[in-house]
Write a protein that holds these residues in place. Structure first.
Motif, PDB file in Angstrom:
ATOM      1  N   GLU A   1       0.807  -1.219   0.000  1.00  0.00           N
ATOM      2  CA  GLU A   1       0.000   0.000   0.000  1.00  0.00           C
ATOM      3  C   GLU A   1       0.843   1.274   0.000  1.00  0.00           C
ATOM      4  O   GLU A   1       1.588   1.539   0.939  1.00  0.00           O
ATOM      5  N   GLY A   2       0.728   2.049  -1.085  1.00  0.00           N
ATOM      6  CA  GLY A   2       1.301   3.379  -1.137  1.00  0.00           C
ATOM      7  C   GLY A   2       2.809   3.477  -1.257  1.00  0.00           C
ATOM      8  O   GLY A   2       3.379   4.514  -0.964  1.00  0.00           O
ATOM      9  N   ASN A   3       3.496   2.418  -1.672  1.00  0.00           N
ATOM     10  CA  ASN A   3       4.953   2.459  -1.767  1.00  0.00           C
ATOM     11  C   ASN A   3       5.465   2.548  -3.203  1.00  0.00           C
ATOM     12  O   ASN A   3       6.623   2.260  -3.453  1.00  0.00           O
ATOM     13  N   GLY A   4       4.579   2.926  -4.130  1.00  0.00           N
ATOM     14  CA  GLY A   4       4.964   3.059  -5.531  1.00  0.00           C
ATOM     15  C   GLY A   4       5.619   4.391  -5.787  1.00  0.00           C
ATOM     16  O   GLY A   4       5.998   5.072  -4.831  1.00  0.00           O
ATOM     17  N   PRO A   5       5.774   4.765  -7.044  1.00  0.00           N
ATOM     18  CA  PRO A   5       5.244   4.125  -8.248  1.00  0.00           C
ATOM     19  C   PRO A   5       5.968   2.817  -8.594  1.00  0.00           C
ATOM     20  O   PRO A   5       6.980   2.492  -7.997  1.00  0.00           O
ATOM     21  N   TYR A   6       5.395   2.100  -9.583  1.00  0.00           N
ATOM     22  CA  TYR A   6       5.840   0.743  -9.882  1.00  0.00           C
ATOM     23  C   TYR A   6       6.265   0.557 -11.337  1.00  0.00           C
ATOM     24  O   TYR A   6       5.870   1.298 -12.219  1.00  0.00           O
ATOM     25  N   ARG A   7       7.056  -0.501 -11.512  1.00  0.00           N
ATOM     26  CA  ARG A   7       7.410  -1.011 -12.839  1.00  0.00           C
ATOM     27  C   ARG A   7       6.756  -2.385 -12.965  1.00  0.00           C
ATOM     28  O   ARG A   7       6.698  -3.119 -11.986  1.00  0.00           O
ATOM     29  N   LEU A   8       6.313  -2.714 -14.171  1.00  0.00           N
ATOM     30  CA  LEU A   8       5.661  -4.002 -14.416  1.00  0.00           C
ATOM     31  C   LEU A   8       6.340  -4.693 -15.577  1.00  0.00           C
ATOM     32  O   LEU A   8       6.568  -4.098 -16.628  1.00  0.00           O
ATOM     33  N   LYS A   9       6.695  -5.973 -15.354  1.00  0.00           N
ATOM     34  CA  LYS A   9       7.173  -6.807 -16.448  1.00  0.00           C
ATOM     35  C   LYS A   9       6.146  -7.914 -16.641  1.00  0.00           C
ATOM     36  O   LYS A   9       5.849  -8.659 -15.707  1.00  0.00           O
ATOM     37  N   LEU A  10       5.592  -7.992 -17.844  1.00  0.00           N
ATOM     38  CA  LEU A  10       4.617  -9.020 -18.184  1.00  0.00           C
ATOM     39  C   LEU A  10       5.295 -10.090 -19.018  1.00  0.00           C
ATOM     40  O   LEU A  10       6.035  -9.785 -19.952  1.00  0.00           O
ATOM     41  N   SER A  11       5.022 -11.346 -18.669  1.00  0.00           N
ATOM     42  CA  SER A  11       5.575 -12.436 -19.468  1.00  0.00           C
ATOM     43  C   SER A  11       4.641 -13.636 -19.418  1.00  0.00           C
ATOM     44  O   SER A  11       3.725 -13.704 -18.600  1.00  0.00           O
ATOM     45  N   LEU A  12       4.889 -14.565 -20.318  1.00  0.00           N
ATOM     46  CA  LEU A  12       4.176 -15.842 -20.349  1.00  0.00           C
ATOM     47  C   LEU A  12       5.179 -16.928 -20.026  1.00  0.00           C
ATOM     48  O   LEU A  12       6.225 -17.029 -20.670  1.00  0.00           O
ATOM     49  N   ILE A  13       4.858 -17.735 -19.010  1.00  0.00           N
ATOM     50  CA  ILE A  13       5.714 -18.851 -18.646  1.00  0.00           C
ATOM     51  C   ILE A  13       4.819 -20.068 -18.431  1.00  0.00           C
ATOM     52  O   ILE A  13       3.901 -20.027 -17.604  1.00  0.00           O
ATOM     53  N   ASP A  14       5.073 -21.117 -19.189  1.00  0.00           N
ATOM     54  CA  ASP A  14       4.279 -22.348 -19.081  1.00  0.00           C
ATOM     55  C   ASP A  14       2.778 -22.070 -19.128  1.00  0.00           C
ATOM     56  O   ASP A  14       2.014 -22.536 -18.285  1.00  0.00           O
ATOM     57  N   SER A  15       2.358 -21.289 -20.115  1.00  0.00           N
ATOM     58  CA  SER A  15       0.940 -20.961 -20.317  1.00  0.00           C
ATOM     59  C   SER A  15       0.316 -20.238 -19.130  1.00  0.00           C
ATOM     60  O   SER A  15      -0.874 -20.351 -18.876  1.00  0.00           O
ATOM     61  N   LYS A  16       1.144 -19.531 -18.385  1.00  0.00           N
ATOM     62  CA  LYS A  16       0.649 -18.710 -17.287  1.00  0.00           C
ATOM     63  C   LYS A  16       1.117 -17.275 -17.514  1.00  0.00           C
ATOM     64  O   LYS A  16       2.175 -17.044 -18.085  1.00  0.00           O
ATOM     65  N   LEU A  17       0.298 -16.334 -17.060  1.00  0.00           N
ATOM     66  CA  LEU A  17       0.609 -14.923 -17.190  1.00  0.00           C
ATOM     67  C   LEU A  17       1.322 -14.464 -15.930  1.00  0.00           C
ATOM     68  O   LEU A  17       0.819 -14.650 -14.820  1.00  0.00           O
TER      69      LEU A  17
END
Length: 161
Positions: free
Chosen positions: A50-66
């Protein structure tokens, strides 16, 4: 730094897994626009941080999972959430089909035909966005517009050309 980056509940960077590679010009355009729009305007808050951002996001697919790998502005890891793609499979498949129709229609159809296809495309996109928002509930708080932009990126992760 301008005022938006001081907001703690937001993303300041989004990266797609480098193994994705490049795709068609239409898909590359969708990818670039989705990332730009997401960075410009979003509401993103891991519930455990809670409230410790801002954030970076890395999106990937691994073994058919997001995989959502969230880190702080300085790169310090915050949390990683892994979601099954099963609830998205039908929506993403249908979305791809309608997007193909849409891109073909842009080149040759009448404005009313393009509009009809686009309405269907937006409906499926909204359905996928709502599913994503529900799957992230209790993990990451996002608003619907942020869910729409992230869902576009989920689709791009599937779109390998």
């Amino acid at each position: 730094m301008h005022d938006l980056t001081r907001n703690c509940s937001r993303l300041i960077d989004v990266e797609l897994d480098e193994s994705i590679g490049r795709s068609t010009p239409d898909i590359e355009h969708e990818r670039a626009v989705a990332i730009f729009d997401l960075i410009e305007e979003n509401s993103f808050q891991p519930t455990s941080d809670e409230g410790n951002g801002p954030y970076r996001l890395k999106l990937s697919l691994i073994d058919s999972k997001l995989v959502f790998a969230v880190s702080r502005e300085d790169g310090t890891p915050v949390v990683t959430h892994i979601l099954s793609l099963t609830p998205f499979r039908r929506i993403v498949k249908d979305y791809f089909l309608i997007c193909e129709s849409y891109y073909a229609a842009i080149r040759s159809a009448t404005p009313s035909q393009i509009e009809a296809i686009d309405m269907g495309r937006r409906g499926l996109h909204n359905e996928g966005s709502q599913t994503l928002k529900e799957r992230l509930a209790g993990k990451i708080d996002i608003d619907f517009d942020t869910a729409r932009r992230v869902f576009t990126l989920v689709c791009v992760l599937h779109w390998r050309g």
